[in-house]
Design a protein around this motif. Structure first.
Motif, PDB file in Angstrom:
ATOM      1  N   ASN A 149       0.808  -1.229   0.000  1.00 52.08           N
ATOM      2  CA  ASN A 149       0.000   0.000   0.000  1.00 52.08           C
ATOM      3  C   ASN A 149       0.833   1.267   0.000  1.00 52.08           C
ATOM      4  N   SER A 150       2.141   1.139   0.196  1.00 52.77           N
ATOM      5  CA  SER A 150       2.941   2.342   0.413  1.00 52.77           C
ATOM      6  C   SER A 150       4.352   2.167  -0.150  1.00 52.77           C
ATOM      7  N   LEU A 180       7.914   1.607  -1.548  1.00 49.97           N
ATOM      8  CA  LEU A 180       8.516   0.727  -2.557  1.00 49.97           C
ATOM      9  C   LEU A 180       7.544  -0.371  -2.990  1.00 49.97           C
ATOM     10  N   ARG A 192      -1.662  -4.740   5.938  1.00 50.18           N
ATOM     11  CA  ARG A 192      -2.299  -4.870   7.266  1.00 50.18           C
ATOM     12  C   ARG A 192      -3.524  -3.964   7.404  1.00 50.18           C
ATOM     13  N   ARG A 213      -6.043   1.351   3.729  1.00 52.10           N
ATOM     14  CA  ARG A 213      -4.872   1.838   2.975  1.00 52.10           C
ATOM     15  C   ARG A 213      -4.658   0.994   1.709  1.00 52.10           C
ATOM     16  N   ASP A 253      -1.128  -9.190   8.454  1.00 50.41           N
ATOM     17  CA  ASP A 253      -0.386  -8.460   9.483  1.00 50.41           C
ATOM     18  C   ASP A 253       0.779  -9.325   9.916  1.00 50.41           C
ATOM     19  N   LEU A 254       1.979  -8.887   9.564  1.00 49.51           N
ATOM     20  CA  LEU A 254       3.171  -9.696   9.823  1.00 49.51           C
ATOM     21  C   LEU A 254       3.551  -9.751  11.296  1.00 49.51           C
ATOM     22  N   ASN A 275       8.509  -7.398   1.103  1.00 52.21           N
ATOM     23  CA  ASN A 275       8.924  -5.994   1.108  1.00 52.21           C
ATOM     24  C   ASN A 275       8.579  -5.245   2.390  1.00 52.21           C
ATOM     25  N   GLY A 288       7.970  -3.555   5.994  1.00 57.71           N
ATOM     26  CA  GLY A 288       8.914  -3.378   7.093  1.00 57.71           C
ATOM     27  C   GLY A 288       8.632  -2.138   7.914  1.00 57.71           C
ATOM     28  N   SER A 290      16.169  -5.967   2.015  1.00 55.20           N
ATOM     29  CA  SER A 290      17.087  -5.644   3.113  1.00 55.20           C
ATOM     30  C   SER A 290      17.413  -4.150   3.064  1.00 55.20           C
ATOM     31  N   TYR A 302      16.907  -2.607  14.177  1.00 54.88           N
ATOM     32  CA  TYR A 302      16.607  -2.526  12.737  1.00 54.88           C
ATOM     33  C   TYR A 302      17.747  -3.185  11.948  1.00 54.88           C
ATOM     34  N   LYS A 335      17.576  -6.445   9.363  1.00 58.64           N
ATOM     35  CA  LYS A 335      17.945  -6.364   7.942  1.00 58.64           C
ATOM     36  C   LYS A 335      19.124  -7.288   7.612  1.00 58.64           C
ATOM     37  N   ALA A 380      15.570   5.977   0.168  1.00 57.42           N
ATOM     38  CA  ALA A 380      14.433   6.420  -0.647  1.00 57.42           C
ATOM     39  C   ALA A 380      13.452   7.220   0.201  1.00 57.42           C
ATOM     40  N   THR A 398      10.329   7.620   1.352  1.00 54.16           N
ATOM     41  CA  THR A 398       9.041   6.929   1.507  1.00 54.16           C
ATOM     42  C   THR A 398       8.493   7.237   2.897  1.00 54.16           C
ATOM     43  N   SER A 399       7.333   6.667   3.207  1.00 57.80           N
ATOM     44  CA  SER A 399       6.781   6.954   4.533  1.00 57.80           C
ATOM     45  C   SER A 399       7.518   6.209   5.650  1.00 57.80           C
ATOM     46  N   ARG A 447       8.777   8.300   8.396  1.00 58.67           N
ATOM     47  CA  ARG A 447       7.960   8.796   9.506  1.00 58.67           C
ATOM     48  C   ARG A 447       8.486   8.289  10.841  1.00 58.67           C
TER      49      ARG A 447
HETATM   50  N1  LIG Z   1      12.920   3.872   2.333  1.00 53.21           N
HETATM   51  C1  LIG Z   1      14.187   3.559   2.508  1.00 53.21           C
HETATM   52  O1  LIG Z   1      15.087   4.413   2.424  1.00 53.21           O
HETATM   53  C2  LIG Z   1      14.584   2.147   2.792  1.00 53.21           C
HETATM   54  C3  LIG Z   1      15.947   1.880   2.917  1.00 53.21           C
HETATM   55  C4  LIG Z   1      16.347   0.578   3.129  1.00 53.21           C
HETATM   56  C5  LIG Z   1      15.421  -0.440   3.210  1.00 53.21           C
HETATM   57  N2  LIG Z   1      14.098  -0.147   3.104  1.00 53.21           N
HETATM   58  C6  LIG Z   1      13.158  -1.280   3.230  1.00 53.21           C
HETATM   59  O2  LIG Z   1      12.188  -1.192   2.212  1.00 53.21           O
HETATM   60  C7  LIG Z   1      10.985  -1.851   2.630  1.00 53.21           C
HETATM   61  C8  LIG Z   1       9.777  -0.996   2.266  1.00 53.21           C
HETATM   62  O3  LIG Z   1       9.842   0.203   3.011  1.00 53.21           O
HETATM   63  P1  LIG Z   1       9.360   1.608   2.437  1.00 53.21           P
HETATM   64  O4  LIG Z   1      10.536   2.502   2.425  1.00 53.21           O
HETATM   65  O5  LIG Z   1       8.562   1.429   1.223  1.00 53.21           O
HETATM   66  O6  LIG Z   1       8.451   2.083   3.678  1.00 53.21           O
HETATM   67  P2  LIG Z   1       6.874   2.370   3.810  1.00 53.21           P
HETATM   68  O7  LIG Z   1       6.435   3.336   2.786  1.00 53.21           O
HETATM   69  O8  LIG Z   1       6.675   2.702   5.245  1.00 53.21           O
HETATM   70  O9  LIG Z   1       6.227   0.953   3.509  1.00 53.21           O
HETATM   71  C9  LIG Z   1       6.320  -0.108   4.415  1.00 53.21           C
HETATM   72  C10 LIG Z   1       5.154  -1.039   4.180  1.00 53.21           C
HETATM   73  O10 LIG Z   1       5.253  -2.120   5.135  1.00 53.21           O
HETATM   74  C11 LIG Z   1       3.973  -2.272   5.719  1.00 53.21           C
HETATM   75  N3  LIG Z   1       4.001  -2.891   7.039  1.00 53.21           N
HETATM   76  C12 LIG Z   1       4.561  -2.433   8.172  1.00 53.21           C
HETATM   77  N4  LIG Z   1       4.297  -3.258   9.201  1.00 53.21           N
HETATM   78  C13 LIG Z   1       3.539  -4.257   8.700  1.00 53.21           C
HETATM   79  C14 LIG Z   1       2.921  -5.410   9.259  1.00 53.21           C
HETATM   80  N5  LIG Z   1       2.981  -5.667  10.569  1.00 53.21           N
HETATM   81  N6  LIG Z   1       2.238  -6.236   8.444  1.00 53.21           N
HETATM   82  C15 LIG Z   1       2.107  -5.968   7.130  1.00 53.21           C
HETATM   83  N7  LIG Z   1       2.644  -4.886   6.544  1.00 53.21           N
HETATM   84  C16 LIG Z   1       3.355  -4.041   7.324  1.00 53.21           C
HETATM   85  C17 LIG Z   1       3.435  -0.853   5.796  1.00 53.21           C
HETATM   86  O11 LIG Z   1       2.043  -0.838   6.050  1.00 53.21           O
HETATM   87  P3  LIG Z   1       1.340   0.465   6.727  1.00 53.21           P
HETATM   88  O12 LIG Z   1       1.193   1.474   5.637  1.00 53.21           O
HETATM   89  O13 LIG Z   1       0.073  -0.104   7.224  1.00 53.21           O
HETATM   90  O14 LIG Z   1       2.265   0.942   7.818  1.00 53.21           O
HETATM   91  C18 LIG Z   1       3.810  -0.370   4.411  1.00 53.21           C
HETATM   92  O15 LIG Z   1       2.897  -0.842   3.464  1.00 53.21           O
HETATM   93  C19 LIG Z   1      11.154  -2.134   4.126  1.00 53.21           C
HETATM   94  O16 LIG Z   1      11.475  -3.486   4.303  1.00 53.21           O
HETATM   95  C20 LIG Z   1      12.340  -1.257   4.511  1.00 53.21           C
HETATM   96  O17 LIG Z   1      13.080  -1.795   5.593  1.00 53.21           O
HETATM   97  C21 LIG Z   1      13.657   1.124   2.898  1.00 53.21           C
END
Ligand SMILES: NC(=O)c1ccc[n+]([C@@H]2O[C@H](COP(=O)([O-])OP(=O)(O)OC[C@H]3O[C@@H](n4cnc5c(N)ncnc54)[C@H](OP(=O)(O)O)[C@@H]3O)[C@@H](O)[C@H]2O)c1
Length: 307
Positions: free
Chosen positions: A25-26, A28, A48, A52, A75-76, A102, A104, A151, A178, A182, A213, A215-216, A219
């Protein structure tokens, strides 16, 4: 397609392929789901929050009205929810081409999942381990299937601790936790690849990271006050959710990738560069760590892979 020449435009038609994206939903996950939908795959938005997920689905349908999208709640942080997700999925589908792990969370204050695990490791690693184990029979049945674990460069600050894996005795550090989650994603990827090769199964398993990146996920960093406009400026130079998603998209659907590899942006993680094979640190390749983590993950999740 060789190395740096790969582009989203090169992705073949994915009609007939079934792809699960956790956290679709959000950020990546959303961008990856959108690309797969554009290429005609059937995409399962494993999220989850249904609200959304509905919003994300509507956004994709608006751009690609013929998209084959299905929301299945996941819901993980609940082993029960993972079990229910797998049951629903198995009732509806007889194949699974790509499982993109994906979802996290990052640097949250200490908290526990429904099953009593420290949340970052519980969601980022153990939840995905349990999900993958339960979907493995279907992945085995699907020719040329694939598992991709997301990761981070933050795996480099992770340290494994098999005496106290979930910060029950040592002081909790949201960054160390964290990092451990990872690093676990990579140890899991490489160990699963070794086991799959040993059994000669037709499944590829890869890892990917987006660099940094916008992304949310940010937050969780609580960027407020004077830091907010500074972050917005910084955000102009780092990956967007779309460019950050390219390594996991490539790892999921490029037919030429090798199992057991790790995709990320070429060069510095901040830069918007093409997705290529990148290196992870020495700890991520330690077989002794991988074996201990595997055993621990089986025990904690009460799941075993049927090779
Ligand atoms: N952004 C970066 O710079 C970055 C860097 C390195 C790695 N990553 C990795 O990239 C991946 C995606 O992150 P993102 O940057 O795209 O962040 P994001 O926009 O916050 O997306 C994270 C997604 O994971 C979902 N999520 C969280 N807890 C969950 C649960 N208990 N069950 C099911 N879904 C759950 C969130 O759902 P909700 O919307 O409901 O919270 C959201 O859809 C993550 O594994 C993160 O560690 C990101």
């Amino acid at each position: 397609m060789k190395s740096e020449k790969w582009m989203v435009e090169h992705i073949q038609d994915l009609k007939g392929k079934v792809i699960i994206v956790t956290g679709a939903n959000s950020g990546l996950g959303f961008e990856a789901a959108k690309v797969f939908a554009k290429k005609d795959a059937t995409v399962i938005l494993a999220c989850r929050s249904i609200t959304r997920a509905e919003t994300a689905k509507e956004k994709i349908m608006k751009v690609y009205p013929k998209s084959q999208l299905m929301i299945i709640p996941l819901d993980l942080e609940s082993f029960e929810s993972i079990k229910v997700f797998v049951n629903i999925f198995q009732q509806k589908f007889t194949r699974l081409d790509v499982l993109l792990n994906n979802a996290g969370i990052m640097t949250v204050p200490y908290g526990k999942t429904e099953d009593g695990l420290e949340r970052q490791n519980g969601i980022n690693h153990y939840g995905h381990f349990a999900l993958t184990a339960q979907l493995f029979p279907l992945l085995k049945k699907t020719a040329g299937s694939r598992i991709v674990n997301v990761s981070s460069v933050a795996h480099r600050m992770g340290k494994m601790n098999f005496v106290d894996p979930l910060f029950e005795k040592q002081r909790y550090s949201k960054f160390k936790s964290y990092g451990r989650s990872k690093l676990s994603n990579l140890l899991f990827t490489y160990e699963l690849d070794r086991r799959i090769r040993e059994k000669g199964l037709d499944i590829k398993v890869l890892a990917a990271h987006p660099g940094v990146a916008d992304t949310s996920l940010m937050r969780y960093m609580n960027i407020n006050g004077i830091l907010k406009p500074l972050y917005r400026l910084f955000a102009k130079f780092i990956n967007t959710a779309y460019t950050g998603a390219l390594p996991e998209i490539r790892a999921s659907v490029d037919p030429d990738v090798q199992s057991g590899t790790y995709y990320g942006p070429k060069g510095l993680p901040f830069t918007k560069k093409k997705p290529v094979v990148v290196k992870s640190n020495k700890a991520s390749h330690r077989v002794d760590y991988a074996l201990k983590l595997w055993e621990l993950s089986e025990k904690i999740t009460n799941q075993k892979f049927e090779f």
